[in-house]
Design a protein around this motif. Structure first.
Motif, PDB file in Angstrom:
ATOM      1  N   PHE A 115      -4.622   8.156 -10.849  1.00  0.00           N
ATOM      2  CA  PHE A 115      -5.752   7.603  -9.957  1.00  0.00           C
ATOM      3  C   PHE A 115      -5.721   6.210  -9.633  1.00  0.00           C
ATOM      4  CE2 PHE A 115     -10.137   5.742  -9.986  1.00  0.00           C
ATOM      5  CZ  PHE A 115     -10.471   6.552  -8.981  1.00  0.00           C
ATOM      6  N   ALA A 116      -5.284   5.350 -10.571  1.00  0.00           N
ATOM      7  CA  ALA A 116      -5.344   3.943 -10.295  1.00  0.00           C
ATOM      8  C   ALA A 116      -4.163   3.556  -9.323  1.00  0.00           C
ATOM      9  CB  ALA A 116      -5.050   3.203 -11.670  1.00  0.00           C
ATOM     10  N   GLU A 117      -3.152   4.458  -9.251  1.00  0.00           N
ATOM     11  CA  GLU A 117      -2.068   4.189  -8.245  1.00  0.00           C
ATOM     12  C   GLU A 117      -2.596   4.572  -7.031  1.00  0.00           C
ATOM     13  OE1 GLU A 117       1.644   5.459 -11.148  1.00  0.00           O
ATOM     14  OE2 GLU A 117       0.674   6.958  -9.744  1.00  0.00           O
ATOM     15  N   PHE A 118      -3.299   5.625  -6.742  1.00  0.00           N
ATOM     16  CA  PHE A 118      -3.908   6.115  -5.637  1.00  0.00           C
ATOM     17  C   PHE A 118      -5.055   5.100  -5.224  1.00  0.00           C
ATOM     18  CE2 PHE A 118      -7.239   8.593  -3.327  1.00  0.00           C
ATOM     19  CZ  PHE A 118      -6.687   8.808  -2.198  1.00  0.00           C
ATOM     20  N   LEU A 119      -5.862   4.586  -6.161  1.00  0.00           N
ATOM     21  CA  LEU A 119      -6.958   3.641  -5.579  1.00  0.00           C
ATOM     22  C   LEU A 119      -6.329   2.274  -5.167  1.00  0.00           C
ATOM     23  CD1 LEU A 119      -9.909   2.789  -5.770  1.00  0.00           C
ATOM     24  CD2 LEU A 119      -9.568   2.072  -8.086  1.00  0.00           C
ATOM     25  N   THR A 120      -5.217   1.907  -6.165  1.00  0.00           N
ATOM     26  CA  THR A 120      -4.538   0.549  -5.630  1.00  0.00           C
ATOM     27  C   THR A 120      -4.025   1.016  -4.040  1.00  0.00           C
ATOM     28  OG1 THR A 120      -3.689   0.181  -7.681  1.00  0.00           O
ATOM     29  CG2 THR A 120      -2.511  -0.757  -5.936  1.00  0.00           C
ATOM     30  N   GLY A 142      -4.055  -2.645  -8.804  1.00  0.00           N
ATOM     31  CA  GLY A 142      -2.695  -2.544  -9.173  1.00  0.00           C
ATOM     32  C   GLY A 142      -2.430  -3.587 -10.492  1.00  0.00           C
ATOM     33  N   PHE A 143      -3.024  -4.607 -10.515  1.00  0.00           N
ATOM     34  CA  PHE A 143      -2.749  -5.679 -11.403  1.00  0.00           C
ATOM     35  C   PHE A 143      -3.485  -5.073 -13.063  1.00  0.00           C
ATOM     36  CE2 PHE A 143      -4.097  -9.024 -14.245  1.00  0.00           C
ATOM     37  CZ  PHE A 143      -2.926  -9.760 -14.448  1.00  0.00           C
ATOM     38  N   LEU A 144      -4.369  -4.499 -12.877  1.00  0.00           N
ATOM     39  CA  LEU A 144      -5.177  -3.758 -13.992  1.00  0.00           C
ATOM     40  C   LEU A 144      -4.235  -2.838 -14.555  1.00  0.00           C
ATOM     41  CD1 LEU A 144      -9.066  -3.973 -13.230  1.00  0.00           C
ATOM     42  CD2 LEU A 144      -7.616  -5.195 -14.880  1.00  0.00           C
ATOM     43  N   LEU A 145      -3.774  -1.977 -13.373  1.00  0.00           N
ATOM     44  CA  LEU A 145      -2.842  -0.740 -13.852  1.00  0.00           C
ATOM     45  C   LEU A 145      -1.431  -1.184 -14.560  1.00  0.00           C
ATOM     46  CD1 LEU A 145      -2.092   2.363 -14.267  1.00  0.00           C
ATOM     47  CD2 LEU A 145      -1.067   2.102 -11.771  1.00  0.00           C
ATOM     48  N   TRP A 146      -0.817  -2.193 -13.849  1.00  0.00           N
ATOM     49  CA  TRP A 146       0.599  -2.296 -14.252  1.00  0.00           C
ATOM     50  C   TRP A 146       0.808  -3.362 -15.215  1.00  0.00           C
ATOM     51  CZ3 TRP A 146       0.622  -0.541  -8.862  1.00  0.00           C
ATOM     52  CH2 TRP A 146       1.317   0.613  -8.896  1.00  0.00           C
ATOM     53  N   PHE A 147      -0.207  -4.404 -15.313  1.00  0.00           N
ATOM     54  CA  PHE A 147      -0.333  -5.294 -16.135  1.00  0.00           C
ATOM     55  C   PHE A 147      -0.826  -5.109 -17.358  1.00  0.00           C
ATOM     56  CE2 PHE A 147      -2.036  -9.050 -18.486  1.00  0.00           C
ATOM     57  CZ  PHE A 147      -0.644  -9.464 -19.034  1.00  0.00           C
ATOM     58  N   PHE A 148      -2.245  -4.743 -17.300  1.00  0.00           N
ATOM     59  CA  PHE A 148      -3.373  -4.256 -18.503  1.00  0.00           C
ATOM     60  C   PHE A 148      -2.798  -2.965 -18.853  1.00  0.00           C
ATOM     61  CE2 PHE A 148      -6.948  -2.825 -20.745  1.00  0.00           C
ATOM     62  CZ  PHE A 148      -6.911  -3.657 -21.565  1.00  0.00           C
ATOM     63  N   GLY A 149      -2.585  -2.129 -18.232  1.00  0.00           N
ATOM     64  CA  GLY A 149      -2.189  -0.686 -18.591  1.00  0.00           C
ATOM     65  C   GLY A 149      -0.891  -0.432 -19.227  1.00  0.00           C
ATOM     66  N   PHE A 150       0.052  -1.162 -18.524  1.00  0.00           N
ATOM     67  CA  PHE A 150       1.501  -0.807 -18.939  1.00  0.00           C
ATOM     68  C   PHE A 150       1.969  -1.962 -19.555  1.00  0.00           C
ATOM     69  CE2 PHE A 150       1.344   2.205 -15.768  1.00  0.00           C
ATOM     70  CZ  PHE A 150       2.214   3.273 -15.891  1.00  0.00           C
ATOM     71  N   ILE A 151       1.930  -3.265 -19.405  1.00  0.00           N
ATOM     72  CA  ILE A 151       2.271  -4.150 -20.381  1.00  0.00           C
ATOM     73  C   ILE A 151       1.575  -4.735 -21.655  1.00  0.00           C
ATOM     74  CG2 ILE A 151       2.857  -6.585 -20.280  1.00  0.00           C
ATOM     75  CD1 ILE A 151       3.828  -6.383 -17.328  1.00  0.00           C
ATOM     76  N   ALA A 200       0.755  -1.395  -0.092  1.00  0.00           N
ATOM     77  CA  ALA A 200       0.242   0.082   0.036  1.00  0.00           C
ATOM     78  C   ALA A 200       0.858   1.385  -0.083  1.00  0.00           C
ATOM     79  CB  ALA A 200      -1.028  -0.018   1.201  1.00  0.00           C
ATOM     80  N   ILE A 201       1.893   1.144   0.971  1.00  0.00           N
ATOM     81  CA  ILE A 201       2.781   2.328   1.139  1.00  0.00           C
ATOM     82  C   ILE A 201       3.449   2.530  -0.328  1.00  0.00           C
ATOM     83  CG2 ILE A 201       4.760   3.390   2.097  1.00  0.00           C
ATOM     84  CD1 ILE A 201       2.168   3.492   3.722  1.00  0.00           C
ATOM     85  N   PHE A 202       3.976   1.133  -0.989  1.00  0.00           N
ATOM     86  CA  PHE A 202       4.497   1.547  -2.272  1.00  0.00           C
ATOM     87  C   PHE A 202       3.837   2.181  -3.307  1.00  0.00           C
ATOM     88  CE2 PHE A 202       4.796  -0.280  -6.583  1.00  0.00           C
ATOM     89  CZ  PHE A 202       6.316   0.087  -6.843  1.00  0.00           C
ATOM     90  N   ALA A 203       2.397   1.613  -3.648  1.00  0.00           N
ATOM     91  CA  ALA A 203       1.502   2.353  -4.336  1.00  0.00           C
ATOM     92  C   ALA A 203       1.118   3.824  -4.265  1.00  0.00           C
ATOM     93  CB  ALA A 203       0.216   1.432  -4.424  1.00  0.00           C
ATOM     94  N   LEU A 204       1.127   4.161  -2.899  1.00  0.00           N
ATOM     95  CA  LEU A 204       0.928   5.697  -2.641  1.00  0.00           C
ATOM     96  C   LEU A 204       2.054   6.379  -2.609  1.00  0.00           C
ATOM     97  CD1 LEU A 204      -1.392   5.010   0.641  1.00  0.00           C
ATOM     98  CD2 LEU A 204      -2.328   5.866  -1.557  1.00  0.00           C
ATOM     99  N   ARG A 248       7.850  -6.237 -12.798  1.00  0.00           N
ATOM    100  CA  ARG A 248       8.396  -6.213 -11.232  1.00  0.00           C
ATOM    101  C   ARG A 248       6.992  -6.073 -10.499  1.00  0.00           C
ATOM    102  NH1 ARG A 248      13.011  -3.665 -12.919  1.00  0.00           N
ATOM    103  NH2 ARG A 248      12.188  -1.773 -12.078  1.00  0.00           N
ATOM    104  N   PHE A 249       6.429  -4.894 -10.717  1.00  0.00           N
ATOM    105  CA  PHE A 249       5.351  -4.501  -9.809  1.00  0.00           C
ATOM    106  C   PHE A 249       4.148  -5.695  -9.893  1.00  0.00           C
ATOM    107  CE2 PHE A 249       6.132   0.303 -10.879  1.00  0.00           C
ATOM    108  CZ  PHE A 249       7.403   0.175 -10.268  1.00  0.00           C
ATOM    109  N   VAL A 250       3.897  -6.070 -11.023  1.00  0.00           N
ATOM    110  CA  VAL A 250       3.119  -7.311 -11.072  1.00  0.00           C
ATOM    111  C   VAL A 250       3.174  -8.348 -10.449  1.00  0.00           C
ATOM    112  CG1 VAL A 250       1.978  -8.861 -12.749  1.00  0.00           C
ATOM    113  CG2 VAL A 250       2.132  -6.411 -13.395  1.00  0.00           C
TER     114      VAL A 250
END
Length: 166
Positions: free
Chosen positions: A72-77, A112-121, A16-20, A144-146
């Protein structure tokens, strides 16, 4: 006290701290990663002659909206994981409540999965060919994040044995 529950809570809190922090960094240093979004969406650093460049988005408004969605997705995560971590800690002595609190963690990991896997990858890496850019390639970092997110999800989902009180 169940040590495994304590570990799960601390690991969820750490994620949580990482994402924030990622979210905060993107807000505080907006321009650095805005440039990342700009170059990814405009596909201006992909291989020369790439026939997929018709996918490029050259509108700065779309770049800003996409970057806002990322933040927003990082904050939500981070918020979902933080609520989950606090709920896990608050309910550490109740199997039913602890299990119910895991749902917040699952939602945070999904975001987080949707952001970093779907969004980024998927979208950034494959649709916009980000993997072809020497400078603006975030696929490896996103991977790495995923991995960390999936580790947290799987660890959290693992049942705790009531006989494992230590």
């Amino acid at each position: 006290m169940n040590i495994l529950r304590v570990c799960k809570s601390i690991i969820c809190f750490s994620l949580a701290i990482f994402a924030l922090l990622v979210c905060l960094n993107n807000v505080m240093d907006y321009g650095s990663n805005y440039a990342f979004v700009q170059h990814t969406l405009s596909m201006d650093t992909v291989f020369p002659g790439n026939t997929l460049k018709y996918r490029a988005i050259l509108d700065p408004l779309v770049w800003s909206l996409a970057y806002g969605l990322v933040i927003f997705a990082e904050f939500l995560t981070g918020i979902l994981l933080l609520i989950g971590a606090i709920s896990l800690l608050k309910n550490i002595h109740s199997s039913v409540a602890f299990t119910r609190a895991k749902n917040w963690v699952y939602l945070g990991c999904l975001a987080g999965f949707l952001l970093w896997f779907f969004g980024f990858i998927v979208v950034g890496g494959e649709w916009f060919c980000m993997w072809q850019s020497e400078k603006w390639n975030g696929v490896e970092a996103a991977f790495r994040f995923v991995v960390l997110i999936m580790f947290t999800l799987l660890l959290t989902a693992m049942p705790e044995s009531e006989n494992d009180q230590k």
